[in-house]
Design a protein around this motif. Structure first.
Motif, PDB file in Angstrom:
ATOM      1  N   ASP A  61      -4.827 -49.834  66.791  1.00 16.57           N
ATOM      2  CA  ASP A  61      -3.454 -49.972  67.282  1.00 16.57           C
ATOM      3  C   ASP A  61      -3.347 -51.130  68.269  1.00 16.57           C
ATOM      4  O   ASP A  61      -2.385 -51.911  68.237  1.00 16.57           O
ATOM      5  CB  ASP A  61      -3.010 -48.663  67.943  1.00 16.57           C
ATOM      6  CG  ASP A  61      -1.608 -48.742  68.495  1.00 16.57           C
ATOM      7  OD1 ASP A  61      -0.653 -48.763  67.698  1.00 16.57           O
ATOM      8  OD2 ASP A  61      -1.455 -48.805  69.744  1.00 16.57           O
ATOM      9  N   ARG A  91      -3.633 -54.405  66.307  1.00 21.69           N
ATOM     10  CA  ARG A  91      -2.424 -54.637  65.510  1.00 21.69           C
ATOM     11  C   ARG A  91      -1.340 -55.285  66.377  1.00 21.69           C
ATOM     12  O   ARG A  91      -0.687 -56.256  65.957  1.00 21.69           O
ATOM     13  CB  ARG A  91      -1.919 -53.311  64.938  1.00 21.69           C
ATOM     14  CG  ARG A  91      -0.578 -53.420  64.194  1.00 21.69           C
ATOM     15  CD  ARG A  91      -0.111 -52.061  63.715  1.00 21.69           C
ATOM     16  NE  ARG A  91       0.054 -51.128  64.818  1.00 21.69           N
ATOM     17  CZ  ARG A  91       1.116 -51.102  65.623  1.00 21.69           C
ATOM     18  NH1 ARG A  91       2.092 -51.986  65.456  1.00 21.69           N
ATOM     19  NH2 ARG A  91       1.199 -50.207  66.588  1.00 21.69           N
ATOM     20  N   GLN A  92      -1.168 -54.759  67.584  1.00 20.79           N
ATOM     21  CA  GLN A  92      -0.140 -55.314  68.466  1.00 20.79           C
ATOM     22  C   GLN A  92      -0.522 -56.703  68.968  1.00 20.79           C
ATOM     23  O   GLN A  92       0.336 -57.575  69.125  1.00 20.79           O
ATOM     24  CB  GLN A  92       0.102 -54.368  69.644  1.00 20.79           C
ATOM     25  CG  GLN A  92       0.681 -53.027  69.230  1.00 20.79           C
ATOM     26  CD  GLN A  92       1.037 -52.153  70.425  1.00 20.79           C
ATOM     27  OE1 GLN A  92       1.772 -52.560  71.324  1.00 20.79           O
ATOM     28  NE2 GLN A  92       0.504 -50.933  70.445  1.00 20.79           N
ATOM     29  N   PHE A 100       0.852 -48.437  74.499  1.00 22.03           N
ATOM     30  CA  PHE A 100       0.484 -47.251  73.725  1.00 22.03           C
ATOM     31  C   PHE A 100       1.459 -46.100  73.977  1.00 22.03           C
ATOM     32  O   PHE A 100       1.889 -45.863  75.106  1.00 22.03           O
ATOM     33  CB  PHE A 100      -0.929 -46.802  74.100  1.00 22.03           C
ATOM     34  CG  PHE A 100      -1.447 -45.675  73.246  1.00 22.03           C
ATOM     35  CD1 PHE A 100      -1.880 -45.916  71.947  1.00 22.03           C
ATOM     36  CD2 PHE A 100      -1.500 -44.377  73.728  1.00 22.03           C
ATOM     37  CE1 PHE A 100      -2.360 -44.884  71.147  1.00 22.03           C
ATOM     38  CE2 PHE A 100      -1.984 -43.343  72.943  1.00 22.03           C
ATOM     39  CZ  PHE A 100      -2.419 -43.598  71.650  1.00 22.03           C
ATOM     40  N   LYS A 133      -9.094 -45.551  66.080  1.00 20.73           N
ATOM     41  CA  LYS A 133      -7.678 -45.656  65.723  1.00 20.73           C
ATOM     42  C   LYS A 133      -6.894 -46.303  66.861  1.00 20.73           C
ATOM     43  O   LYS A 133      -5.989 -47.111  66.630  1.00 20.73           O
ATOM     44  CB  LYS A 133      -7.107 -44.274  65.411  1.00 20.73           C
ATOM     45  CG  LYS A 133      -7.574 -43.684  64.099  1.00 20.73           C
ATOM     46  CD  LYS A 133      -6.973 -42.300  63.873  1.00 20.73           C
ATOM     47  CE  LYS A 133      -7.481 -41.693  62.559  1.00 20.73           C
ATOM     48  NZ  LYS A 133      -6.931 -40.320  62.353  1.00 20.73           N
ATOM     49  N   ASN A 146       2.030 -43.398  68.346  1.00 18.14           N
ATOM     50  CA  ASN A 146       1.326 -44.470  67.634  1.00 18.14           C
ATOM     51  C   ASN A 146       0.214 -43.934  66.740  1.00 18.14           C
ATOM     52  O   ASN A 146      -0.179 -44.579  65.764  1.00 18.14           O
ATOM     53  CB  ASN A 146       0.711 -45.470  68.623  1.00 18.14           C
ATOM     54  CG  ASN A 146       1.765 -46.267  69.371  1.00 18.14           C
ATOM     55  OD1 ASN A 146       2.932 -45.898  69.392  1.00 18.14           O
ATOM     56  ND2 ASN A 146       1.353 -47.368  69.988  1.00 18.14           N
ATOM     57  N   ILE A 147      -0.339 -42.765  67.104  1.00 19.96           N
ATOM     58  CA  ILE A 147      -1.430 -42.149  66.343  1.00 19.96           C
ATOM     59  C   ILE A 147      -0.925 -40.832  65.753  1.00 19.96           C
ATOM     60  O   ILE A 147      -0.606 -39.907  66.506  1.00 19.96           O
ATOM     61  CB  ILE A 147      -2.657 -41.876  67.237  1.00 19.96           C
ATOM     62  CG1 ILE A 147      -3.094 -43.152  67.970  1.00 19.96           C
ATOM     63  CG2 ILE A 147      -3.800 -41.301  66.407  1.00 19.96           C
ATOM     64  CD1 ILE A 147      -3.625 -44.244  67.090  1.00 19.96           C
TER      65      ILE A 147
END
Length: 477
Positions: A443, A446-447, A456, A439, A460-461
């Protein structure tokens, strides 16, 4: 019972335990976990290779609480200092001597799938790292077992084992190889060598992690480059042997041609054992260094540590293997560092033994100080008290001396037992927490797709808890 009898009993017990752990459990678990992480991570060790190289040059960051940590590159060199040591010179030689040239192929396999394992454990170490009292960070498997699995008891067990394994057993392996190399090349008394190593080790480790980072960030690149230059020289002066050499490796890897102890079993066993000792993927050691880095996103340090496995095994171990196999010295009964020295002497002359002695000193001594740090951070996990840390430091220098004067087989057998036990505990833990690591990777990606430098935050999670250092995120220096 005298000292020699006690050592003999310990050696026999270690041999029996090794047979059970390695023959029946660990090889399957290591390769199985590596393949699982590789598939779940969509072959990240290959698809993100360019990112790994770019991330090495990132500056350190400052946390919201003012903690700086060390740079990604220095964290990389601490872990590489531990990886790049006797495993690359003596360990590769031992794998080839016992398992034939085919063992090299299985070292490659364990490294390629192990890169994904290294990503998972080091990313988790970053997620669950903590602020220390020295303007930096610390963390590792003990910390993510406590915070991610809510199992402090398991973290304490792991902390005890890694403190013994790296600071004591592995450091005795490193000093053993140094003393054997210097005795073989110069006839130096191993007891004197042991005393010198004790003094040098004490000077560095009593200076703390900052001094460890300073030493390894200078020594590791220099020693790796010098050794690789020599390996390239041997390779280019023997180009006609390259293709036949790879034929030998692949044929022996699958037992088509029996060499030395013969067959696929010996090749796999020795390749995996020495491969794990060399690159440490899944053992739970490198995450302790990974956690010290100040980065904007945990996945960044996970990718950097995955690169470390590649550098260690695919590049440096392969360089040693090329030198040994092209010389055919492995057929003459030599083992360990002596085999590597004999092989280089065959290629470039008598001065090679001296060069290897110097190289092994630099490789192994940097490993000693890197190994010590893994022990220190885990002692602090159990009890953050400088009295315990200083007691541990004295025991470490004592084991450095012990290794320097002991016989080869004893220290390697103890190393196999301790690293096997450590790896089984850590692999169990990271397998349970792997979904979180992926995960975090998602993230990060994705960024990256959005064209921004990934940063981070705990939010975010969803449902992520117990993250001391990511609630507000780091700020660029």
């Amino acid at each position: 019972m005298n000292t020699l009898q006690i050592v003999s009993v310990i050696d026999d017990a270690a041999t029996t335990i090794n047979g059970f752990i390695w023959d029946y459990i660990l090889i399957v678990v290591l390769i199985g976990c590596g393949l699982y992480f590789t598939i779940r991570g969509r072959f990240l060790q290959f698809t993100s290779f360019g990112d790994m190289l770019k991330l090495l040059t990132e500056k350190t960051t400052i946390s919201s609480k003012g903690r700086r940590g060390i740079s990604s590159f220095k964290a990389f060199t601490i872990s590489t200092a531990s990886r790049v040591g006797t495993g690359n010179l003596a360990g590769v030689a031992t794998a080839i001597a016992l398992g034939g040239p085919g063992a090299v192929f299985w070292m490659w396999i364990i490294a390629l799938v192990g890169s994904a394992t290294a990503f998972v454990e080091s990313t988790l170490a970053q997620v669950y790292k903590v602020d220390d009292d020295k303007d930096g960070f610390r963390g590792g498997p003990a910390y993510y077992m406590e915070k991610g699995l809510n199992a402090r008891w398991l973290g304490i067990i792991f902390a005890i084992i890694i403190s013994i394994t790296f600071g004591l057993v592995f450091n005795s392996v490193q000093s053993n190889t140094i003393s054997l190399a210097l005795e073989g090349s110069f006839g130096w008394n191993r007891q004197i060598v042991g005393l010198v190593l004790v003094v040098l080790t004490a000077i560095v480790i009593f200076g703390g992690v900052k001094r460890v980072a300073a030493v390894t960030s200078i020594v590791v690149p220099i020693m790796a480059i010098l050794y690789l230059l020599l390996a390239l020289f041997v390779l280019f002066t023997n180009l006609d042997l390259v293709f036949p050499m790879f034929q030998i490796i692949f044929s022996n890897a699958f037992g088509i041609t029996e060499v030395v102890s013969g067959g696929i079993g010996a090749a796999i066993l020795n390749g995996v054992k020495r491969g794990l000792f060399s690159n440490e993927a899944g053992m739970g050691s490198a995450p302790n260094a990974a956690a010290t880095a100040g980065v904007t996103h945990p996945a960044k340090q996970g990718l950097i540590q995955a690169l470390g496995v590649f550098v260690d095994t695919i590049i440096i171990c392969t360089a040693t293997a090329l030198i040994i196999i092209m010389s055919n010295e492995y057929l003459n009964g030599s083992d360990g560092i002596q085999l590597t020295q004999d092989a280089l002497t065959y290629h470039v002359g008598e001065w090679a033994a001296t060069f290897i002695s110097v190289a092994i000193f630099l490789f192994a001594f940097s490993s000693i100080v890197g190994n010590y740090y893994y022990g220190e951070t885990n002692i602090e996990f159990i009890r953050n008290n400088m009295l315990y840390v200083n007691i541990y430091r004295f025991i470490v220098v004592g084991m450095v001396y012990f290794g320097a004067v002991q016989e080869f087989d004893v220290v390697w057998n103890l190393a196999d037992v301790s690293m096997g036990t450590m790896a089984l505990i850590n692999l169990t833990a990271i397998s349970l927490m792997a979904p979180l690591a992926f995960k975090v990777l998602q993230d990060y990606k994705r960024q990256k797709k959005q064209g921004i430098d990934p940063v981070f935050y705990t939010r975010n999670i969803p449902n992520l808890k117990n993250t001391d250092c990511w609630d507000e995120g780091p700020e660029n220096e």
